[in-house]
Design a protein around this motif. Structure first.
Motif, PDB file in Angstrom:
ATOM      1  N   SER A  30      88.810  53.644  20.059  1.00 49.21           N
ATOM      2  CA  SER A  30      89.087  53.079  21.371  1.00 49.21           C
ATOM      3  C   SER A  30      89.003  54.110  22.480  1.00 49.21           C
ATOM      4  O   SER A  30      89.006  53.754  23.664  1.00 49.21           O
ATOM      5  CB  SER A  30      90.462  52.411  21.387  1.00 49.21           C
ATOM      6  OG  SER A  30      91.478  53.374  21.202  1.00 49.21           O
ATOM      7  N   THR A  34      80.538  54.057  23.189  1.00 48.52           N
ATOM      8  CA  THR A  34      79.757  53.469  22.096  1.00 48.52           C
ATOM      9  C   THR A  34      78.432  52.960  22.626  1.00 48.52           C
ATOM     10  O   THR A  34      78.377  52.377  23.719  1.00 48.52           O
ATOM     11  CB  THR A  34      80.530  52.327  21.428  1.00 48.52           C
ATOM     12  OG1 THR A  34      81.754  52.845  20.896  1.00 48.52           O
ATOM     13  CG2 THR A  34      79.731  51.723  20.284  1.00 48.52           C
ATOM     14  N   ARG A  72      83.456  45.352  24.716  1.00 45.63           N
ATOM     15  CA  ARG A  72      84.329  45.877  23.667  1.00 45.63           C
ATOM     16  C   ARG A  72      85.701  45.242  23.744  1.00 45.63           C
ATOM     17  O   ARG A  72      86.156  44.828  24.820  1.00 45.63           O
ATOM     18  CB  ARG A  72      84.417  47.392  23.736  1.00 45.63           C
ATOM     19  CG  ARG A  72      85.143  47.981  24.904  1.00 45.63           C
ATOM     20  CD  ARG A  72      84.966  49.505  24.935  1.00 45.63           C
ATOM     21  NE  ARG A  72      85.429  50.125  23.700  1.00 45.63           N
ATOM     22  CZ  ARG A  72      84.976  51.300  23.247  1.00 45.63           C
ATOM     23  NH1 ARG A  72      84.056  51.964  23.921  1.00 45.63           N
ATOM     24  NH2 ARG A  72      85.454  51.803  22.125  1.00 45.63           N
ATOM     25  N   ASN A  74      89.139  46.702  22.446  1.00 45.90           N
ATOM     26  CA  ASN A  74      89.800  47.846  21.809  1.00 45.90           C
ATOM     27  C   ASN A  74      90.972  47.426  20.932  1.00 45.90           C
ATOM     28  O   ASN A  74      91.336  48.145  20.005  1.00 45.90           O
ATOM     29  CB  ASN A  74      90.241  48.855  22.857  1.00 45.90           C
ATOM     30  CG  ASN A  74      89.082  49.679  23.391  1.00 45.90           C
ATOM     31  OD1 ASN A  74      88.015  49.753  22.766  1.00 45.90           O
ATOM     32  ND2 ASN A  74      89.261  50.288  24.555  1.00 45.90           N
ATOM     33  N   VAL A  79      83.061  46.729  19.152  1.00 47.54           N
ATOM     34  CA  VAL A  79      82.102  46.654  20.255  1.00 47.54           C
ATOM     35  C   VAL A  79      81.062  45.589  19.904  1.00 47.54           C
ATOM     36  O   VAL A  79      80.675  45.460  18.740  1.00 47.54           O
ATOM     37  CB  VAL A  79      81.435  48.014  20.499  1.00 47.54           C
ATOM     38  CG1 VAL A  79      80.256  47.893  21.456  1.00 47.54           C
ATOM     39  CG2 VAL A  79      82.440  49.014  21.043  1.00 47.54           C
ATOM     40  N   SER A  98      78.957  55.863  18.009  1.00 43.91           N
ATOM     41  CA  SER A  98      80.050  56.252  18.893  1.00 43.91           C
ATOM     42  C   SER A  98      80.053  57.748  19.137  1.00 43.91           C
ATOM     43  O   SER A  98      79.624  58.524  18.284  1.00 43.91           O
ATOM     44  CB  SER A  98      81.393  55.830  18.287  1.00 43.91           C
ATOM     45  OG  SER A  98      81.563  54.447  18.401  1.00 43.91           O
TER      46      SER A  98
END
Length: 120
Positions: A30, A34, A72, A74, A79, A98
């Motif tokens: 998170s 990404t 996304r 989190n 994502v 990522s």
């Protein structure tokens, strides 16, 4: 070590839609930017889209702008890449990746890849 597991993809007719998901094993995901990349047969891997850690900043390749949306969640460590108005030239293996680097200089963690095939 962040592990990324992709889902989604498949075969769709031109003009159709697909959604790819990229789920991470660690909460640190998170805090990472990404991106999505793709590689078509006989071609080099190319950038598709990216999103920063908060989701507040996104960037797209010109070839997908207006058709693809990266987002996304989190809370779910996931994502997404929503792909609309798909074209045969979008056919490729898609990878999520990522990076802990805010300048996106290097992507350290990669998903396993998802085949997307768009028929004409």
């Amino acid at each position: 070590q962040v592990q990324l597991v992709q889902s989604g993809g498949g075969l769709v007719q031109a003009g159709g839609s697909l959604r790819l998901s990229c789920a991470a094993s660690e909460r640190t995901f998170s805090r990472y930017g990404t991106g999505w990349f793709r590689q078509a047969p006989g071609k080099e891997r190319e950038f598709v889209a990216r999103i920063n850690w908060s989701g507040g900043s996104t960037s797209y390749a010109d070839s997908v702008k207006g058709r693809f949306t990266i987002s996304r969640d989190n809370a779910k460590n996931t994502v997404y890449l929503q792909m609309n108005s798909l074209k045969p030239e979008d056919t490729a293996v898609y990878y999520c990746a990522s990076t802990p680097y805010s300048d996106y200089s290097r992507y350290d963690y990669w998903g396993q890849g998802s085949q997307v095939t768009v028929s004409s």
